[in-house]
Design a protein around this motif. Structure first.
Motif, PDB file in Angstrom:
ATOM      1  N   LEU A 153       0.835  -1.215   0.000  1.00  0.00           N
ATOM      2  CA  LEU A 153       0.000   0.000   0.000  1.00  0.00           C
ATOM      3  C   LEU A 153       0.864   1.257   0.000  1.00  0.00           C
ATOM      4  O   LEU A 153       0.535   2.252  -0.661  1.00  0.00           O
ATOM      5  N   ARG A 158      -0.696   4.881  -0.827  1.00  0.00           N
ATOM      6  CA  ARG A 158      -1.825   4.881   0.116  1.00  0.00           C
ATOM      7  C   ARG A 158      -1.281   4.768   1.546  1.00  0.00           C
ATOM      8  O   ARG A 158      -1.444   3.771   2.221  1.00  0.00           O
ATOM      9  N   ASP A 161      -3.710   3.978   4.653  1.00  0.00           N
ATOM     10  CA  ASP A 161      -4.101   2.573   4.709  1.00  0.00           C
ATOM     11  C   ASP A 161      -2.916   1.708   5.139  1.00  0.00           C
ATOM     12  O   ASP A 161      -3.068   0.754   5.912  1.00  0.00           O
ATOM     13  N   GLY A 164      -2.284   1.865   8.844  1.00  0.00           N
ATOM     14  CA  GLY A 164      -3.315   1.099   9.533  1.00  0.00           C
ATOM     15  C   GLY A 164      -2.973  -0.382   9.579  1.00  0.00           C
ATOM     16  O   GLY A 164      -3.144  -1.044  10.611  1.00  0.00           O
ATOM     17  N   ARG A 165      -2.439  -0.916   8.471  1.00  0.00           N
ATOM     18  CA  ARG A 165      -2.051  -2.334   8.438  1.00  0.00           C
ATOM     19  C   ARG A 165      -0.869  -2.598   9.364  1.00  0.00           C
ATOM     20  O   ARG A 165      -0.826  -3.615  10.053  1.00  0.00           O
TER      21      ARG A 165
END
Length: 273
Positions: A153, A158, A161, A164-165
């Motif tokens: 990502l 991104r 995102d 977040g992962r």
């Protein structure tokens, strides 16, 4: 809107010129510290793949390649061979190997994860996301897959995102140095070097932190102009050959400082007039 699109495109062009760091981020994201693959058909290696010099990697790829050629459907041989190939920068060949292994082991999570890693290293980012998603299971999530997904990502631009992962991975595996390193590098890509250094310092202080974590920390310190400190970090290895490799890596990346400065400038929020 047009200016924002142009800035984003220019940032991705800059990233294309510094692929070594992106590749390192992807590799450490999925693998972390690789577990040794145990099987009677795989030649025993003298040391972990991620600490090998160029000539050692070449010898390892030749030796394991012969075992793979003798039995290309063997799961562990294929995984080991693909990993050595990727560490050697032979990404297209590593992908071809993993595609063959995945045909024979289509439902194996580790095989799918390695296939996704190989796809990302070969630049097939959207395919890599799909493969990693197939390998992940919501009821028993794998932190390595969350981190690998984050690395892909980040390459797609991104960053929200991606982070977040990484945090989902850290919820499962708190303090994991490869994930903290990837999170730090994510902030490098958006030009926030201070936050990046904070995460990379945390990563480097973990007992299982490897050479790649220290390379990334040295790079971020060097990008802030603290070159002597960066070289000290890069050379902090037991193996003199690995220390030399770290310094070569650092000097090569800092030689591209103009690209990094442009990246940081593009990533900073613009003041309103």
């Amino acid at each position: 809107m047009a200016n924002r699109h142009h800035s984003s495109r220019r940032r991705m062009q800059t990233l294309g010129g510094i692929g070594l760091v992106i590749a390192a981020l992807t590799l450490s994201g999925c693998a972390g510290r690789e577990k040794p693959l145990i099987t009677g058909s795989i030649p025993k290696l003298s040391k972990p793949v991620d600490s090998m010099t160029g000539p050692e990697l070449s010898r390892a790829s030749e030796t394991i390649g012969k075992a793979y050629e003798a039995n290309p459907k063997d799961r562990n041989t294929g995984l080991s061979y693909a990993n050595v190939l990727m560490m050697s920068g032979r990404n297209a060949q590593a992908l071809a190997v993993m595609q063959q292994v995945a045909i024979a082991h289509a439902n194996d999570r580790e095989v799918l994860a390695s296939l996704g890693k190989a796809q990302a290293a070969a630049g097939q980012l959207e395919k890599a996301l799909g493969t990693i998603a197939r390998a992940q299971t919501p009821d028993r999530p794998d932190w390595k897959l969350y981190s690998a997904e984050g690395a892909v990502l980040d390459q797609l631009g991104r960053s929200g995102d991606a982070r977040g992962r990484y945090r989902m991975a850290l919820d499962i595996k708190p303090g994991e140095p490869s994930v903290l390193s990837n999170l730090g590098m994510s902030y490098v890509l958006s030009g926030d070097l201070k936050t990046a250094e904070t995460y990379l310092n945390q990563a480097s202080q973990q007992p299982t932190a490897d050479s790649r974590v220290r390379q990334n920390l040295a790079l971020v310190v060097g990008l802030q102009g603290r070159f002597q400190e960066a070289e000290q970090i890069a050379s902090r290895e037991l193996d003199p050959q690995q220390a030399a490799a770290n310094l070569q890596y650092l000097r090569g990346m800092l030689a591209q400082q103009d690209s990094w400065k442009q990246l940081a400038a593009d990533g900073k929020p613009k003041k309103s007039g």
